[in-house]
Each structure stands twice: as structure tokens, then as C-alpha cells.
Design a protein around this motif. Structure first.
Motif, mmCIF file in Angstrom:
data_model
loop_
_atom_site.group_PDB
_atom_site.id
_atom_site.type_symbol
_atom_site.label_atom_id
_atom_site.label_comp_id
_atom_site.label_asym_id
_atom_site.label_seq_id
_atom_site.Cartn_x
_atom_site.Cartn_y
_atom_site.Cartn_z
ATOM 1 N N ASP A 9 0.857 -1.179 0.000
ATOM 2 C CA ASP A 9 0.000 0.000 0.000
ATOM 3 C C ASP A 9 0.900 1.238 0.000
ATOM 4 O O ASP A 9 1.885 1.288 0.736
ATOM 5 C CB ASP A 9 -0.881 -0.033 1.260
ATOM 6 C CG ASP A 9 -1.782 1.175 1.351
ATOM 7 O OD1 ASP A 9 -1.299 2.213 1.870
ATOM 8 O OD2 ASP A 9 -2.934 1.068 0.926
ATOM 9 N N PRO A 10 0.599 2.240 -0.827
ATOM 10 C CA PRO A 10 1.462 3.432 -0.906
ATOM 11 C C PRO A 10 1.680 4.136 0.438
ATOM 12 O O PRO A 10 2.766 4.650 0.694
ATOM 13 C CB PRO A 10 0.720 4.350 -1.884
ATOM 14 C CG PRO A 10 -0.109 3.436 -2.702
ATOM 15 C CD PRO A 10 -0.491 2.289 -1.797
ATOM 16 N N GLU A 11 0.675 4.143 1.300
ATOM 17 C CA GLU A 11 0.841 4.795 2.599
ATOM 18 C C GLU A 11 1.823 4.027 3.481
ATOM 19 O O GLU A 11 2.610 4.621 4.215
ATOM 20 C CB GLU A 11 -0.506 4.947 3.306
ATOM 21 C CG GLU A 11 -1.425 5.946 2.623
ATOM 22 C CD GLU A 11 -0.810 7.327 2.479
ATOM 23 O OE1 GLU A 11 -0.238 7.845 3.462
ATOM 24 O OE2 GLU A 11 -0.899 7.896 1.374
ATOM 25 N N ILE A 12 1.799 2.701 3.411
ATOM 26 C CA ILE A 12 2.749 1.883 4.172
ATOM 27 C C ILE A 12 4.160 2.109 3.645
ATOM 28 O O ILE A 12 5.110 2.234 4.410
ATOM 29 C CB ILE A 12 2.357 0.399 4.137
ATOM 30 C CG1 ILE A 12 1.057 0.195 4.905
ATOM 31 C CG2 ILE A 12 3.474 -0.489 4.696
ATOM 32 C CD1 ILE A 12 0.476 -1.184 4.804
ATOM 33 N N SER A 13 4.282 2.184 2.324
ATOM 34 C CA SER A 13 5.588 2.442 1.714
ATOM 35 C C SER A 13 6.154 3.786 2.170
ATOM 36 O O SER A 13 7.328 3.892 2.528
ATOM 37 C CB SER A 13 5.451 2.412 0.192
ATOM 38 O OG SER A 13 6.651 2.742 -0.422
ATOM 39 N N LYS A 14 5.317 4.816 2.166
ATOM 40 C CA LYS A 14 5.767 6.143 2.609
ATOM 41 C C LYS A 14 6.172 6.129 4.085
ATOM 42 O O LYS A 14 7.166 6.733 4.477
ATOM 43 C CB LYS A 14 4.667 7.174 2.384
ATOM 44 C CG LYS A 14 4.433 7.513 0.943
ATOM 45 C CD LYS A 14 3.284 8.497 0.812
ATOM 46 C CE LYS A 14 2.847 8.655 -0.620
ATOM 47 N NZ LYS A 14 1.652 9.498 -0.746
ATOM 48 N N LEU A 15 5.388 5.427 4.892
ATOM 49 C CA LEU A 15 5.693 5.324 6.316
ATOM 50 C C LEU A 15 7.026 4.606 6.530
ATOM 51 O O LEU A 15 7.865 5.046 7.316
ATOM 52 C CB LEU A 15 4.573 4.596 7.047
ATOM 53 C CG LEU A 15 4.784 4.376 8.550
ATOM 54 C CD1 LEU A 15 4.824 5.713 9.281
ATOM 55 C CD2 LEU A 15 3.680 3.499 9.106
ATOM 56 N N ARG A 18 9.855 6.913 5.640
ATOM 57 C CA ARG A 18 10.034 7.981 6.636
ATOM 58 C C ARG A 18 10.626 7.456 7.935
ATOM 59 O O ARG A 18 11.498 8.085 8.540
ATOM 60 C CB ARG A 18 8.699 8.667 6.891
ATOM 61 C CG ARG A 18 8.840 9.922 7.714
ATOM 62 C CD ARG A 18 7.541 10.663 7.916
ATOM 63 N NE ARG A 18 6.777 10.010 8.979
ATOM 64 C CZ ARG A 18 5.569 9.485 8.846
ATOM 65 N NH1 ARG A 18 4.952 9.532 7.677
ATOM 66 N NH2 ARG A 18 4.958 8.919 9.842
#
Length: 72
Positions: A9-15, A18
């Protein structure tokens, strides 16, 4: 391959980027494949030849010395 962990999921990747990657000063590349890896020998660095994931054209060659790898 335009982001880290493209199957997630893109949000998991961004997290993950970071929290896990950015604070550790990890060198990473997106949009490329390692086409050839030459192991370190006789004091020479590891060589990683990168190609563009879309065009398959040569992109870059990375040199990673053992001393750099263990200091990171």
C-alpha cells in the motif's frame, strides 16, 4: 518501481521510508534494476551496474567499498 516497496500500500511504503530509511541515511534507488553485481576483491569495491526499469538503458554504476558499507 517508482517507489520503495512497490507491492505494498502506498501509505505503508511512505511510512516505511520515513521511519526506517530516511533516519538512517540509507542510499536507495528507484526506477532501476541491478543488471550486474561484481563482488569486492583485492581491495576493489563492489560494483553494481544499474539499468532503467522501463527503457532497459544503462543508468549508473555504483561503487561500494567495504569500509563505506560498515560505517553506514
Amino acid at each position: 518501481l517508482d517507489q520503495l516497496m512497490p507491492g505494498f500500500d502506498p501509505e505503508i511504503s511512505k511510512l516505511a521510508q520515513r521511519v526506517l530509511v530516511n533516519p538512517r541515511n540509507i542510499d536507495y534507488h528507484t526506477g532501476v534494476f541491478a543488471s550486474k553485481i561484481t563482488p569486492a576483491r583485492d581491495g576493489k569495491p563492489v560494483l553494481i551496474e544499474l539499468i532503467d526499469a522501463k527503457t532497459k538503458e544503462p543508468k549508473d554504476t555504483l561503487e561500494i567499498s567495504f569500509s563505506k558499507a560498515i560505517s553506514a
